[in-house]
Write an enzyme that holds these catalytic residues in place. Structure first.
Site: not given
Length: 313
Positions: A104, A238, A266
């Protein structure tokens, strides 16, 4: 060669007057694998995969400044500043090079690290990474709006958090199992109950995301990663950053490898940890380390300039 058992330990060092906490595991004689977490998260997010990875690498997983057990000062939380922190931490711990795994926000930090400190980066693994497209979840965009600082203390208040924990305990008694991605996201949300963490979150998020989506993009510099082994891992489910970003980055980066985890959200390393370990270990074992030197970087920049100057038809 007999290697020490891959036990994980937690430690901390002082860098520039700030405490930086990190997890470490694996034989220090092995190549370094640097794990970089995402926003509101910490090195704890990697716990399901650290033991398996540490059988094949010397794993270092820091809590970025403003996160986890590291200090949360009022300071620069840009990608460049966080990448500098990683470089300084590596050198402080006696390491010159590493293969960098970023999740991320950590993916954006990993790409910035590879760009700024190319001679220190052997390989790159991008996991549901930021910085590869404009689209991002509405919730993250909303958190960058003016006045978000006034709303977050209410929705992340300890009493609200504790009520949520009570509900989660109730669900544990029922035949319902939350996906690890959801649990990890909730853990990050709970961290915002503390003012220093909340302030660091807002500053960090606004450095990369605006009301219209992600403001920082590495897509115009992906060509500089040519020749460096790059693995892209994404969860098909995600909902924060679309898997289309993974496919576009893979298409733009010749020689990269893409693996989409069908059962993941995610946090692929949380949702499918065994598969994640297999995928990363295979990547480490089947690729050759390839940090750029100055001459190679100059050649890539020169080739990119020639492409930019080509007349349009």
């Amino acid at each position: 060669m007999n290697r020490p058992e891959a036990k994980m330990r937690t430690a901390a060092v002082s860098l520039h007057g700030h405490r930086i906490s990190y997890r470490e595991a694996g034989d220090p004689r092995l190549p370094v694998l640097l794990l970089v977490h995402g926003i509101t998260s910490s090195s704890a997010t990697w716990e399901p995969v650290i033991p398996g990875l540490a059988e094949h690498a010397h794993v270092i997983a820091p809590d970025l400044l403003g996160h986890g057990e590291s200090d949360k000062p009022a300071t620069d939380y840009s990608l460049g500043a966080l990448a500098s922190l990683l470089r300084d931490l590596l050198l402080r711990l006696g390491h010159d090079r590493a293969s960098v795994v970023g999740h991320s926000l950590g993916g954006g930090v990993a790409m910035q690290f590879a760009y700024q400190y190319y001679e220190h980066c052997d390989r790159m693994v991008l996991v549901s990474s930021g910085g590869l497209g404009r689209e991002v979840s509405l919730a993250l965009r909303a958190a960058t709006l003016p006045g978000a600082e006034l709303v977050l203390p209410v929705i992340a208040h300890r009493r609200v958090r504790d009520a949520g924990l009570a509900v989660s305990r109730l669900l544990e008694r029922l035949p319902i199992r939350l996906q690890p991605s959801m649990v990890e996201a909730a853990r990050g949300y709970a961290s915002l109950a503390d003012l220093p963490a909340r302030s660091a979150f807002v500053h960090t998020l606004r450095s990369v995301v605006g009301p219209g989506g992600q403001r920082v993009s590495a897509t115009d510099r992906l060509y500089l990663a040519q020749g460096r082994p790059t693995l892209i891992v994404w969860g098909a489910g995600d909902t924060l950053i679309p898997v289309a970003h993974a496919r576009a980055a893979h298409a733009a980066l010749a020689g990269s490898t893409l693996d989409v985890f069908e059962k993941s959200g995610h946090f692929p390393h949380q949702d499918e940890p065994a598969r994640f370990v297999r995928t990363v270990v295979d990547f480490l074992q089947t690729t050759q380390t390839s940090p750029l030197d100055r001459a190679a970087l100059r050649a890539l920049l020169t080739a990119g300039q020639a492409e930019d100057e080509r007349p349009s038809r």
